[in-house]
Design an enzyme around this catalytic site. Structure first.
Site, PDB file in Angstrom:
ATOM      1  N   GLY A  30      24.836  63.097  47.110  1.00 41.55           N
ATOM      2  CA  GLY A  30      23.658  62.761  47.849  1.00 41.55           C
ATOM      3  C   GLY A  30      23.181  61.316  47.314  1.00 41.55           C
ATOM      4  N   ASP A  59      28.314  69.479  45.497  1.00 38.59           N
ATOM      5  CA  ASP A  59      27.946  69.204  46.792  1.00 38.59           C
ATOM      6  C   ASP A  59      28.562  69.627  48.132  1.00 38.59           C
ATOM      7  OD1 ASP A  59      25.929  66.488  47.421  1.00 38.59           O
ATOM      8  OD2 ASP A  59      26.884  67.149  49.038  1.00 38.59           O
ATOM      9  N   TYR A  82       9.151  72.109  53.998  1.00 38.93           N
ATOM     10  CA  TYR A  82       9.879  71.112  52.876  1.00 38.93           C
ATOM     11  C   TYR A  82       8.881  71.421  51.671  1.00 38.93           C
ATOM     12  CZ  TYR A  82      12.107  67.690  49.998  1.00 38.93           C
ATOM     13  OH  TYR A  82      12.814  67.042  49.041  1.00 38.93           O
ATOM     14  N   LYS A 134       9.758  73.392  48.167  1.00 37.10           N
ATOM     15  CA  LYS A 134       9.676  72.789  46.875  1.00 37.10           C
ATOM     16  C   LYS A 134       8.542  73.287  45.714  1.00 37.10           C
ATOM     17  CE  LYS A 134      13.110  69.871  46.990  1.00 37.10           C
ATOM     18  NZ  LYS A 134      14.347  70.171  46.169  1.00 37.10           N
TER      19      LYS A 134
END
Ligand code: UDP
Length: 328
Positions: free
Chosen positions: A10, A31, A151, A155
């Site tokens: 990424g 990944d 999101y 997290k």
């Protein structure tokens, strides 16, 4: 040193891989190319110190064998980007939480205690409008706007898991709350503003400013971010450190659009787009997001070297090159 990077193909992960290879370390990247891409690791894919596995870490049979190899682990794999968070809210939760849990469980079972750095996000501060966001502030989660905050919630769960594994199983951990990060290899496909503005300016298209453009952000260049992450990871402790990683210079999105147009010498105009049109649904934007960097600066010696202007110039150069060499 042996370094395992999940999500290492990424944007930020690939710069971490590059940094550690340049330091002579052995790097293993895992990944699934969901956001990352082969092009991101292409510059070092033939380096003998580099190993790559294409896998989703939540379904990676070799996870438990690979984890004990590592002296340091960066967990960067996550579903990211506003467009994806709104399109795939369940995946955001499951991938981000399960991935982190499985990784930490594998570290615990491996018995060996690598330094583990988990990538968290400034999103978790929610819609606060303080001058600067500091690590000890209360976080705001608005309950009535799912999936907007999935999101942030994922997290936050990752942070809680990380602190618990660190504390209960004596694993040295650190948590980096990443603020808006920019630089080469970042894709605008999932919403990120600077690669989008740069591409639009270089192609003479209108720059799409969402909302009123008065929302403010602080950007840091990824080449500074990874040096700071390396230093933060080196300080991992079983109590767990939470630290903002970013730059405290602030700019409104409207001024950012003007700056990109000016640096590119572009004829592009600025087009205001309502959030509902931009994101296909009503959207609560963060009005202001600027890190308090006092804790960061007390932990790491590196100070950002890239100005926003220098980063934008660099991205404009790269975007022009890509445009001019693209097949017709
Ligand atoms: N944004 C914009 N135009 C775009 C893409 C994004 O005005 O083409 C805005 C977005 O609404 C937000 C800011 O730029 O206010 C930063 O967006 P990004 O998705 O890069 O990161 P965020 O800080 O929202 O996570």
């Amino acid at each position: 040193m042996h370094v395992l990077i999940t999500g290492g193909a990424g944007f930020i992960g690939s710069h971490l891989a590059e940094l550690h290879l340049a330091q002579g370390h052995k790097v293993h990247v895992v990944d699934d190319f969901s956001t990352g891409s082969p092009a991101n690791i292409e510059p070092f894919v033939h380096n003998p110190d580099f190993r790559f596995t294409e896998a989703d870490i939540a379904n990676w049979p070799e996870l438990s064998q690979t984890v004990p190899w590592a002296d340091r682990i960066y967990h960067m794999a996550a579903v990211v980007g506003v467009f994806r968070v709104l399109d795939e809210p369940i995946r955001v939760m499951t991938t981000n939480v399960q991935g982190c849990d499985m990784l930490l469980a594998a570290v615990h079972k491996g018995g060996w205690k690598p330094q583990v750095l988990i990538a968290s996000s400034s999103e978790i501060y929610g819609p606060r409008v303080d001058d600067k966001l500091s690590e000890d502030m209360d976080l705001i989660i608005q309950p009535d706007a799912p999936p907007r905050w999935n999101y942030a919630i994922s997290k936050l769960a990752d942070e809680a898991l990380t602190l618990s594994y660190g504390h209960i199983h004596d694993i040295p951990v650190s948590i980096a709350r990443l603020f808006n990060t920019v630089g080469p290899r970042q894709t605008g496909r999932y919403g990120m503003v600077i690669p989008r503005f740069v591409r639009q300016a270089v192609n003479g298209e209108p720059l799409t400013v969402f909302g009123d453009g008065q929302q403010r952000r602080s950007f840091v260049d990824v080449r500074d971010t990874v040096v700071m992450l390396d230093q933060v990871a080196g300080k991992a402790s079983t109590e767990g450190i939470i630290v903002n990683v970013g730059h405290d210079r602030e700019i409104s999105i409207m001024d950012l659009a003007r700056l990109v147009i000016e640096r590119a010498g572009s004829d592009s105009v600025i087009e205001i787009i309502p959030y509902e049109v931009a994101y296909g649904q009503p959207y609560v934007d963060i009005r202001r997001r600027r890190p308090d960097t006092r804790r960061l600066h007390s932990m790491v010696s590196h100070r950002p070297q890239w100005t926003l202007e220098a980063t934008i110039d660099d991205l404009i150069r790269a975007a022009r090159q890509a445009r001019d060499t693209a097949p017709a």
